[in-house]
Motif scaffolding. Sequence first.
Motif, short mmCIF file in Angstrom:
data_model
loop_
_atom_site.label_atom_id
_atom_site.label_comp_id
_atom_site.label_asym_id
_atom_site.label_seq_id
_atom_site.Cartn_x
_atom_site.Cartn_y
_atom_site.Cartn_z
N ASP A 112 0.84 -1.21 0.00
CA ASP A 112 0.00 0.00 0.00
C ASP A 112 0.87 1.25 0.00
OD1 ASP A 112 -2.35 1.44 -0.13
OD2 ASP A 112 -2.63 1.48 2.06
N LEU A 113 1.85 1.28 -0.88
CA LEU A 113 2.73 2.45 -0.94
C LEU A 113 2.08 3.57 -1.74
CD1 LEU A 113 6.14 0.63 -1.40
CD2 LEU A 113 5.43 2.00 0.57
N LYS A 114 2.04 4.75 -1.13
CA LYS A 114 1.49 5.96 -1.75
C LYS A 114 2.04 7.13 -0.95
CE LYS A 114 -2.79 5.24 0.90
NZ LYS A 114 -4.26 5.05 0.80
N PRO A 115 1.97 8.35 -1.47
CA PRO A 115 2.55 9.50 -0.75
C PRO A 115 2.02 9.68 0.67
CG PRO A 115 2.13 10.09 -3.02
CD PRO A 115 1.52 8.73 -2.82
N GLN A 116 0.76 9.28 0.91
CA GLN A 116 0.18 9.42 2.25
C GLN A 116 0.81 8.46 3.26
OE1 GLN A 116 -1.39 9.21 -0.65
NE2 GLN A 116 -3.40 10.19 -0.63
N ASN A 117 1.44 7.39 2.77
CA ASN A 117 2.03 6.39 3.66
C ASN A 117 3.55 6.47 3.72
OD1 ASN A 117 -0.50 5.43 4.26
ND2 ASN A 117 -0.41 3.69 2.88
N ILE A 118 4.07 7.64 3.34
CA ILE A 118 5.51 7.88 3.40
C ILE A 118 5.74 9.15 4.21
CG2 ILE A 118 7.54 8.47 2.02
CD1 ILE A 118 6.37 6.70 -0.18
N LEU A 119 6.65 9.09 5.16
CA LEU A 119 6.89 10.20 6.08
C LEU A 119 8.24 10.84 5.81
CD1 LEU A 119 5.64 8.54 9.39
CD2 LEU A 119 4.33 9.97 7.82
N ILE A 120 8.32 12.16 6.02
CA ILE A 120 9.59 12.88 5.82
C ILE A 120 9.86 13.77 7.02
CG2 ILE A 120 9.28 12.89 3.31
CD1 ILE A 120 8.58 15.89 3.53
N ASP A 121 11.12 14.18 7.17
CA ASP A 121 11.47 15.15 8.19
C ASP A 121 12.20 16.33 7.56
OD1 ASP A 121 14.16 14.48 7.84
OD2 ASP A 121 14.28 13.28 9.67
N ARG A 122 12.51 17.32 8.34
CA ARG A 122 13.10 18.56 7.82
C ARG A 122 14.58 18.39 7.46
NH1 ARG A 122 11.13 22.57 11.33
NH2 ARG A 122 9.54 21.08 11.93
N GLU A 123 15.21 17.30 7.90
CA GLU A 123 16.63 17.07 7.56
C GLU A 123 16.81 16.39 6.20
OE1 GLU A 123 15.61 16.21 10.87
OE2 GLU A 123 16.31 18.22 11.41
N GLY A 124 15.72 15.81 5.67
CA GLY A 124 15.83 15.16 4.37
C GLY A 124 15.65 13.65 4.40
N HIS A 125 15.32 13.11 5.58
CA HIS A 125 15.08 11.67 5.67
C HIS A 125 13.66 11.35 5.23
CE1 HIS A 125 18.19 12.58 8.80
NE2 HIS A 125 18.80 11.63 8.11
N ILE A 126 13.48 10.17 4.67
CA ILE A 126 12.17 9.73 4.20
C ILE A 126 12.00 8.27 4.60
CG2 ILE A 126 13.04 9.08 1.89
CD1 ILE A 126 10.33 10.16 0.78
N LYS A 127 10.80 7.91 5.07
CA LYS A 127 10.59 6.57 5.62
C LYS A 127 9.26 5.97 5.18
CE LYS A 127 13.49 7.54 9.62
NZ LYS A 127 13.98 6.93 10.86
#
Length: 321
Positions: free
Chosen positions: A145-160
Motif C-alpha cells: 500500500d505504498l502511496k505518498p500518504q504512507n511515506i513520512l519525511i522530516d526537515r533534515e531530508g530523511h524519508i521513511k
Amino acid sequence: MLNQTKECLNQNANKLDKFIKLKKAGEGTYGVVYKAKDKITGKFVALKKMKFDKQVDETEGVPSTTIREICLLKNLHHSNVVEMLDVIFPEPKTIYLVFEYLDMELKHYLDTVNSKLDKDLIKSYCKQLMEGLAYLHSHRILHRDLKPQNILIDREGHIKLADFGLSRCFTVPVRAYTHEVVTLWYRAPELLLGSNLYGPGIDVWSVACIIAEMINKRALFPGNSEIDQIYRIFKLCGTPNETTWSGCTNLPDYRKGFPQWLPEDMSKFINFDDDDQKEFFSKVLECNPNKRWTARESLGCKYLKSSKLTAPKSECFKPIS
C-alpha cells in the motif's frame, strides 16, 4: 510469534501516562494518530490509536490483522522504515502503537510546495525509498500500500516507509495472495489484470509512480476506475502481449479487445531531470514484472550512485513545538 506478540500487548495503561498528547496528527479507517511528547526524554512520538471492529471476538480482543502488523513492525529496524517504539494495550479493543515522530507525510509536502522539487532532493528520496524497499524485500515483506500518504519525511531530508496495515510476508516460490491491494493510482499492472501470484515488483511499481509524482507534482496515472487505470498505463508503456510479457494474456482480467497502444517515449509523460533518471524509470516502470528491476537492482544504477542527503524546503515545516 503471534503468542509472543499477544503477551507483549498485555501491558498496563500506566504506560500512556508518560506521554503528553499535543495534537491530532491524522485520522483514517485505521484509527487516530496523535503527536505526543515523552515526559521523560522530551522526544516527540506518534501515538497511533487503533480502532477495532465492533464484531471482534471478545475472547480474542485484538484483530488478526493488527497482530500481524505488530509482528512485522517489531522486527523491522532500518533508517528508511518508520520504527515502532512500543505497544500499549490499556483496555480491551484499544491499542496504542508508539512510533518515532516525523514532521509530515510526503503527500502534504507535495501539496504545500509551490515550485518544482529540487532534483537532488528527488534523487535522495528515490535512493532512500529503494533502500527501505530492498530491506523489506530482503526480509520477505511486501508493503502492498505504498502511496505518498504512507511515506513520512522530516526537515533534515530523511524519508521513511510507514503504515504497514496491508503488509504481509511472502514466500518463495510465491503463493496466491489477494490482488485487491494497493491504492488504485499506484497499483501495478499485474494486480490490475487480476494476478494473485505476485511479488516484490508491486512495491517497486508503486515507488516508481510516487517518484514520478515528485517530478511532475501530479499523479502519473490518476485513474478513476480499474479499466481507466489500465488504459492510462498501456498508453505510456504499451499494451502488453505474449511477446513483451509472456503469460499476460492468461491473467484473469486480460481482454483480447484491449486497445493496442505502442510504448511511448516516457519524456512525454514525465519531466525528467536528466538521461540517467530517464534510464532508471525505463527499468522500474516496466509492465512486465519479470523484467522490472528489483529494489536492490535499482540501487546499482548510475542515477542513484551520486545521491546525497538533501533537505526539503524549510518554509514548509512549522516550528518545532
